[in-house]
Design a protein around this motif. Structure first.
Motif, PDB file in Angstrom:
ATOM      1  N   VAL A   1      37.699  73.334   8.430  1.00 36.08           N
ATOM      2  CA  VAL A   1      37.430  73.450   9.869  1.00 36.08           C
ATOM      3  C   VAL A   1      37.766  72.153  10.603  1.00 36.08           C
ATOM      4  O   VAL A   1      37.317  71.079  10.207  1.00 36.08           O
ATOM      5  CB  VAL A   1      35.961  73.836  10.124  1.00 36.08           C
ATOM      6  N   ARG A   2      38.568  72.283  11.662  1.00 34.82           N
ATOM      7  CA  ARG A   2      38.848  71.161  12.566  1.00 34.82           C
ATOM      8  C   ARG A   2      37.985  71.310  13.812  1.00 34.82           C
ATOM      9  O   ARG A   2      37.764  72.421  14.295  1.00 34.82           O
ATOM     10  CB  ARG A   2      40.316  71.161  13.003  1.00 34.82           C
ATOM     11  N   VAL A   3      37.506  70.200  14.314  1.00 35.69           N
ATOM     12  CA  VAL A   3      36.767  70.184  15.581  1.00 35.69           C
ATOM     13  C   VAL A   3      37.588  69.374  16.569  1.00 35.69           C
ATOM     14  O   VAL A   3      37.815  68.178  16.360  1.00 35.69           O
ATOM     15  CB  VAL A   3      35.356  69.594  15.421  1.00 35.69           C
ATOM     16  N   ARG A   4      38.044  70.022  17.617  1.00 39.79           N
ATOM     17  CA  ARG A   4      38.875  69.367  18.631  1.00 39.79           C
ATOM     18  C   ARG A   4      38.127  69.387  19.964  1.00 39.79           C
ATOM     19  O   ARG A   4      37.684  70.439  20.413  1.00 39.79           O
ATOM     20  CB  ARG A   4      40.229  70.074  18.765  1.00 39.79           C
ATOM     21  N   ILE A   5      38.037  68.215  20.571  1.00 38.84           N
ATOM     22  CA  ILE A   5      37.295  68.056  21.821  1.00 38.84           C
ATOM     23  C   ILE A   5      38.227  67.512  22.896  1.00 38.84           C
ATOM     24  O   ILE A   5      38.915  66.510  22.687  1.00 38.84           O
ATOM     25  CB  ILE A   5      36.098  67.100  21.642  1.00 38.84           C
ATOM     26  N   LEU A   6      38.218  68.171  24.048  1.00 41.92           N
ATOM     27  CA  LEU A   6      38.993  67.723  25.195  1.00 41.92           C
ATOM     28  C   LEU A   6      38.037  67.411  26.338  1.00 41.92           C
ATOM     29  O   LEU A   6      37.344  68.291  26.850  1.00 41.92           O
ATOM     30  CB  LEU A   6      39.980  68.806  25.632  1.00 41.92           C
ATOM     31  N   LEU A   7      37.997  66.134  26.730  1.00 45.67           N
ATOM     32  CA  LEU A   7      37.151  65.689  27.830  1.00 45.67           C
ATOM     33  C   LEU A   7      38.012  65.076  28.931  1.00 45.67           C
ATOM     34  O   LEU A   7      39.117  64.581  28.672  1.00 45.67           O
ATOM     35  CB  LEU A   7      36.140  64.642  27.343  1.00 45.67           C
ATOM     36  N   LEU A   8      37.490  65.096  30.135  1.00 48.90           N
ATOM     37  CA  LEU A   8      38.195  64.469  31.244  1.00 48.90           C
ATOM     38  C   LEU A   8      38.210  62.951  31.063  1.00 48.90           C
ATOM     39  O   LEU A   8      37.212  62.353  30.642  1.00 48.90           O
ATOM     40  CB  LEU A   8      37.494  64.835  32.560  1.00 48.90           C
TER      41      LEU A   8
ATOM     42  N   LEU B   1      37.569  65.505  12.905  1.00 52.70           N
ATOM     43  CA  LEU B   1      36.967  65.437  14.236  1.00 52.70           C
ATOM     44  C   LEU B   1      37.909  64.666  15.149  1.00 52.70           C
ATOM     45  O   LEU B   1      38.142  63.468  14.958  1.00 52.70           O
ATOM     46  CB  LEU B   1      35.605  64.750  14.171  1.00 52.70           C
ATOM     47  N   GLU B   2      38.482  65.334  16.126  1.00 46.97           N
ATOM     48  CA  GLU B   2      39.458  64.717  17.024  1.00 46.97           C
ATOM     49  C   GLU B   2      38.989  64.867  18.468  1.00 46.97           C
ATOM     50  O   GLU B   2      38.625  65.961  18.907  1.00 46.97           O
ATOM     51  CB  GLU B   2      40.822  65.388  16.870  1.00 46.97           C
ATOM     52  N   VAL B   3      39.015  63.771  19.195  1.00 45.48           N
ATOM     53  CA  VAL B   3      38.632  63.771  20.606  1.00 45.48           C
ATOM     54  C   VAL B   3      39.791  63.241  21.425  1.00 45.48           C
ATOM     55  O   VAL B   3      40.356  62.187  21.107  1.00 45.48           O
ATOM     56  CB  VAL B   3      37.368  62.915  20.844  1.00 45.48           C
ATOM     57  N   ARG B   4      40.132  63.983  22.462  1.00 45.28           N
ATOM     58  CA  ARG B   4      41.171  63.528  23.386  1.00 45.28           C
ATOM     59  C   ARG B   4      40.646  63.605  24.808  1.00 45.28           C
ATOM     60  O   ARG B   4      39.755  64.405  25.120  1.00 45.28           O
ATOM     61  CB  ARG B   4      42.446  64.368  23.257  1.00 45.28           C
ATOM     62  N   VAL B   5      41.223  62.779  25.687  1.00 46.33           N
ATOM     63  CA  VAL B   5      40.894  62.825  27.105  1.00 46.33           C
ATOM     64  C   VAL B   5      42.152  63.206  27.868  1.00 46.33           C
ATOM     65  O   VAL B   5      43.263  62.860  27.479  1.00 46.33           O
ATOM     66  CB  VAL B   5      40.344  61.476  27.609  1.00 46.33           C
ATOM     67  N   TYR B   6      41.959  63.935  28.944  1.00 49.20           N
ATOM     68  CA  TYR B   6      43.096  64.378  29.766  1.00 49.20           C
ATOM     69  C   TYR B   6      42.874  63.920  31.194  1.00 49.20           C
ATOM     70  O   TYR B   6      41.744  63.687  31.638  1.00 49.20           O
ATOM     71  CB  TYR B   6      43.252  65.900  29.704  1.00 49.20           C
TER      72      TYR B   6
END
Length: 284
Positions: A141-148, A200-205
């Motif tokens: 399982v991958r957990v991908r998070i997209l935050l401002l 666990l990957e977190v990116r901002v857009y």
């Protein structure tokens, strides 16, 4: 068939009437003139008639068995799924607000991916344990998070949009809320074993968000960014299937924002955010 049913009704009526009439005749002594054992004879005749009618009904029971067998052969669930995909684009239901217990159950059942697209995640504290378990107990399982992006001008716009004349409390400070999320993910990452940490990957857009999305495998919970209301408090549309019309649309949006997003190094998220540079601020 109509004649048969009519005959059956007449026969059943006569059989029903025969019981009281036989008792009356026996009391009046009329049966003695027919036979010394008249009551036994008439009773036997009535039982014989009832038995005949029951035998006639056996065919109907066989037909019912055939109907049950045919219904069992129908793929009712499959037909319902097909119609839902064709007519509703994969929409399963609409929740009045975010169904936290339901989504946690979807996370537990996920086999491949959990993704969240938000400006910030107000209910992260309710989901953290489920996300941690997904990463530690399911090796795929991958957990991908997209935050401002906290420095985005969109953060100020969303802050103003959350201001409501009907609420006595001040609006959420979106920039601070995003940073609080990043700090929470940093602590979560630090507590994970190495093999889980990489998933666990977190990116901002830096873009106007079109929708808030909580995904677990092929299930999506989608809501809108309304004025004066957090996205999790707005109605949530549950969609099943990334190959459905609505599912494909939502997944395409996730893919687009993931591509334009910048990764955050959770080992030192503050420094990582400082280094992020969106060359052309895109708020369209």
């Amino acid at each position: 068939m109509a004649v048969r049913h009519q005959a059956e009704k007449i026969g059943l009526a006569l059989t029903t009437a025969a019981g009281p009439l036989t008792i009356l005749a026996d009391v009046l002594g009329l049966l003695d003139e027919v036979s010394p054992n008249g009551i036994q004879l008439v009773t036997l005749l009535i039982l014989t008639s009832v038995t005949m009618f029951l035998l006639l009904e056996v065919r109907r029971f066989e037909i019912l068995d055939s109907v049950d067998q045919r219904l069992a052969e129908l793929d009712i669930d499959g037909t319902a799924t097909r119609l839902r995909r064709e007519r509703y684009g994969g929409v399963e239901r609409v929740h009045s607000e975010f169904p936290i217990s339901h989504f946690k159950a979807l996370i537990r059942e996920a086999d491949s991916e959990v993704t969240v697209l938000q400006t910030f995640i107000p209910n992260l504290h309710l989901l953290q344990n489920a996300l941690r378990d997904a990463l530690t107990e399911h090796s795929e399982v991958r957990v991908r998070i997209l935050l401002l992006f906290p420095k985005s001008p969109v953060a100020n716009l969303r802050h103003e949009a959350l201001r409501s004349v009907h609420s006595p409390t001040p609006p959420v400070n979106v920039k601070v809320a995003i940073e609080h999320n990043l700090e929470s993910f940093a602590r979560l990452s630090a507590a994970l074993p190495e093999r889980a940490r990489t998933r666990l990957e977190v990116r901002v857009y830096n873009s106007l968000p079109s929708m808030a999305v909580y995904r677990a495998d092929d299930s999506y919970l989608v809501s809108s960014f309304l004025h004066g209301m957090l996205a999790i408090d707005a109605p949530q549309t549950e969609i099943k299937g990334s190959d459905t019309a609505r599912g494909a649309e939502v997944q395409e949006e996730l893919n687009t924002l993931w591509q334009i997003g910048k990764p955050v190094d959770l080992a030192d998220w503050q420094h990582s955010i400082e280094l992020i540079d969106f060359d052309n601020v895109n708020v369209s």
